[in-house]
Design a protein around this motif. Sequence first.
Motif, PDB file in Angstrom:
ATOM      1  N   ARG A  94       0.827  -1.208   0.000  1.00 55.11           N
ATOM      2  CA  ARG A  94       0.000   0.000   0.000  1.00 55.11           C
ATOM      3  C   ARG A  94       0.862   1.259   0.000  1.00 55.11           C
ATOM      4  O   ARG A  94       0.525   2.262  -0.628  1.00 55.11           O
ATOM      5  CB  ARG A  94      -0.929  -0.010   1.215  1.00 55.11           C
ATOM      6  CG  ARG A  94      -2.097  -0.981   1.061  1.00 55.11           C
ATOM      7  CD  ARG A  94      -2.900  -1.066   2.327  1.00 55.11           C
ATOM      8  NE  ARG A  94      -3.998  -2.021   2.187  1.00 55.11           N
ATOM      9  CZ  ARG A  94      -4.596  -2.623   3.207  1.00 55.11           C
ATOM     10  NH1 ARG A  94      -4.199  -2.358   4.433  1.00 55.11           N
ATOM     11  NH2 ARG A  94      -5.582  -3.469   3.007  1.00 55.11           N
ATOM     12  N   GLU A  95       1.980   1.212   0.711  1.00 53.23           N
ATOM     13  CA  GLU A  95       2.872   2.363   0.724  1.00 53.23           C
ATOM     14  C   GLU A  95       3.525   2.547  -0.646  1.00 53.23           C
ATOM     15  O   GLU A  95       3.641   3.677  -1.140  1.00 53.23           O
ATOM     16  CB  GLU A  95       3.950   2.199   1.797  1.00 53.23           C
ATOM     17  CG  GLU A  95       4.852   3.417   1.927  1.00 53.23           C
ATOM     18  CD  GLU A  95       5.904   3.274   3.014  1.00 53.23           C
ATOM     19  OE1 GLU A  95       6.557   4.274   3.334  1.00 53.23           O
ATOM     20  OE2 GLU A  95       6.070   2.150   3.541  1.00 53.23           O
ATOM     21  N   LEU A  96       3.942   1.444  -1.268  1.00 56.19           N
ATOM     22  CA  LEU A  96       4.518   1.530  -2.615  1.00 56.19           C
ATOM     23  C   LEU A  96       3.500   2.104  -3.591  1.00 56.19           C
ATOM     24  O   LEU A  96       3.829   2.956  -4.427  1.00 56.19           O
ATOM     25  CB  LEU A  96       4.967   0.136  -3.077  1.00 56.19           C
ATOM     26  CG  LEU A  96       5.490   0.031  -4.514  1.00 56.19           C
ATOM     27  CD1 LEU A  96       6.715   0.914  -4.715  1.00 56.19           C
ATOM     28  CD2 LEU A  96       5.808  -1.419  -4.864  1.00 56.19           C
ATOM     29  N   GLU A  97       2.263   1.671  -3.490  1.00 58.68           N
ATOM     30  CA  GLU A  97       1.198   2.193  -4.358  1.00 58.68           C
ATOM     31  C   GLU A  97       1.048   3.702  -4.179  1.00 58.68           C
ATOM     32  O   GLU A  97       0.919   4.456  -5.154  1.00 58.68           O
ATOM     33  CB  GLU A  97      -0.120   1.485  -4.031  1.00 58.68           C
ATOM     34  CG  GLU A  97      -1.301   1.957  -4.856  1.00 58.68           C
ATOM     35  CD  GLU A  97      -2.585   1.243  -4.471  1.00 58.68           C
ATOM     36  OE1 GLU A  97      -3.584   1.380  -5.193  1.00 58.68           O
ATOM     37  OE2 GLU A  97      -2.601   0.539  -3.431  1.00 58.68           O
ATOM     38  N   ASN A  98       1.079   4.154  -2.926  1.00 61.36           N
ATOM     39  CA  ASN A  98       0.941   5.575  -2.636  1.00 61.36           C
ATOM     40  C   ASN A  98       2.118   6.378  -3.206  1.00 61.36           C
ATOM     41  O   ASN A  98       1.930   7.463  -3.779  1.00 61.36           O
ATOM     42  CB  ASN A  98       0.865   5.776  -1.123  1.00 61.36           C
ATOM     43  CG  ASN A  98       0.807   7.237  -0.736  1.00 61.36           C
ATOM     44  OD1 ASN A  98      -0.151   7.930  -1.030  1.00 61.36           O
ATOM     45  ND2 ASN A  98       1.842   7.715  -0.065  1.00 61.36           N
ATOM     46  N   ILE A  99       3.333   5.842  -3.079  1.00 65.16           N
ATOM     47  CA  ILE A  99       4.525   6.522  -3.587  1.00 65.16           C
ATOM     48  C   ILE A  99       4.456   6.678  -5.105  1.00 65.16           C
ATOM     49  O   ILE A  99       4.791   7.735  -5.659  1.00 65.16           O
ATOM     50  CB  ILE A  99       5.795   5.749  -3.180  1.00 65.16           C
ATOM     51  CG1 ILE A  99       5.970   5.736  -1.648  1.00 65.16           C
ATOM     52  CG2 ILE A  99       7.031   6.341  -3.856  1.00 65.16           C
ATOM     53  CD1 ILE A  99       6.151   7.089  -1.029  1.00 65.16           C
ATOM     54  N   ILE A 100       4.003   5.638  -5.803  1.00 68.19           N
ATOM     55  CA  ILE A 100       3.922   5.700  -7.262  1.00 68.19           C
ATOM     56  C   ILE A 100       2.807   6.636  -7.702  1.00 68.19           C
ATOM     57  O   ILE A 100       2.965   7.390  -8.677  1.00 68.19           O
ATOM     58  CB  ILE A 100       3.725   4.293  -7.853  1.00 68.19           C
ATOM     59  CG1 ILE A 100       4.956   3.430  -7.542  1.00 68.19           C
ATOM     60  CG2 ILE A 100       3.512   4.370  -9.357  1.00 68.19           C
ATOM     61  CD1 ILE A 100       6.264   4.009  -8.028  1.00 68.19           C
ATOM     62  N   GLU A 101       1.692   6.640  -7.008  1.00 67.68           N
ATOM     63  CA  GLU A 101       0.615   7.570  -7.352  1.00 67.68           C
ATOM     64  C   GLU A 101       1.102   9.011  -7.220  1.00 67.68           C
ATOM     65  O   GLU A 101       0.812   9.871  -8.061  1.00 67.68           O
ATOM     66  CB  GLU A 101      -0.595   7.342  -6.448  1.00 67.68           C
ATOM     67  CG  GLU A 101      -1.789   8.230  -6.797  1.00 67.68           C
ATOM     68  CD  GLU A 101      -3.024   7.917  -5.985  1.00 67.68           C
ATOM     69  OE1 GLU A 101      -4.109   8.384  -6.365  1.00 67.68           O
ATOM     70  OE2 GLU A 101      -2.904   7.197  -4.968  1.00 67.68           O
TER      71      GLU A 101
END
Length: 275
Positions: A170-177
């Motif tokens: 979820r953190e990786l998803e947030n960083i890419i967004e």
Amino acid sequence: SGPFIKINCTAIPENLLESELFGYEKGAFTGAVSSKPGKFELADKGTIFLDEIGDVPGSIQAKLLRVLQDREFERLGGTKTLKVDVRVVAATNQDLRAALEQGSFRQDLYYRLNVVPINIPPLRERREDIPYLLDHFIARFARESGKPIRSITPAAQRILMEFHWPGNVRELENIIERAVALSTGDVIDVADIRLDLSPTKSGGTSLAVSAMSAASAVPFPPPGMTLEHFEDEMIREALRRANGNKSQAARLLGLSRNALRYRLSKMGVSDEAET
């Protein structure tokens, strides 16, 4: 081949969770103007996914145990016993064995659920998944935002491969967004990456460059972060504070301009002429 019904156990207030799971009859409570089937009824001959099962209150745990053991229940306010044939998949980010010892999770329910356990390791222990996740998230957010972003530079990917990821996927998803939103080109680069460093126990974050423990005035890398990556993050933070001015960033870090240039080249950051 039956229906797939999912429910997030933390997203529903405790006083509504029972009616959501098992349904209710007309007049069961104020506002119940008609009968309504619950999630278990809707999932009959299919699958129900109970996300965050570790947060289910004790009163609901007992009712869940009965469904798992006897495959039957009553709607809230009803007297008719309903039978269901349902596959139950449950997920949690909590340590249920610790919850057993604390008495917050029923032992009998735990063993009923724990028939086929699937333990998903944290992202930092399966870094080989990161490139595939990057491709997926970049394509998704580029499509949603209408931006022509197609890929990520090797230097930016290396930063993400070395990060300790306390917040997992979820953190990786947030960083890419965030990176897609900030990027002005068709490739995500180092300057587009903004990592949330040093998560605190209260859920907030603080930048590693200024993180100090109560017992020491010396910044220390968060668990799982290498010294090299910690230094890279300090350099990136200095560049942000200096608004990209490398001479000023060097002064903030106590480095010479040439020393900073050398470190930037190791990080894969181009040392373009300043404007």
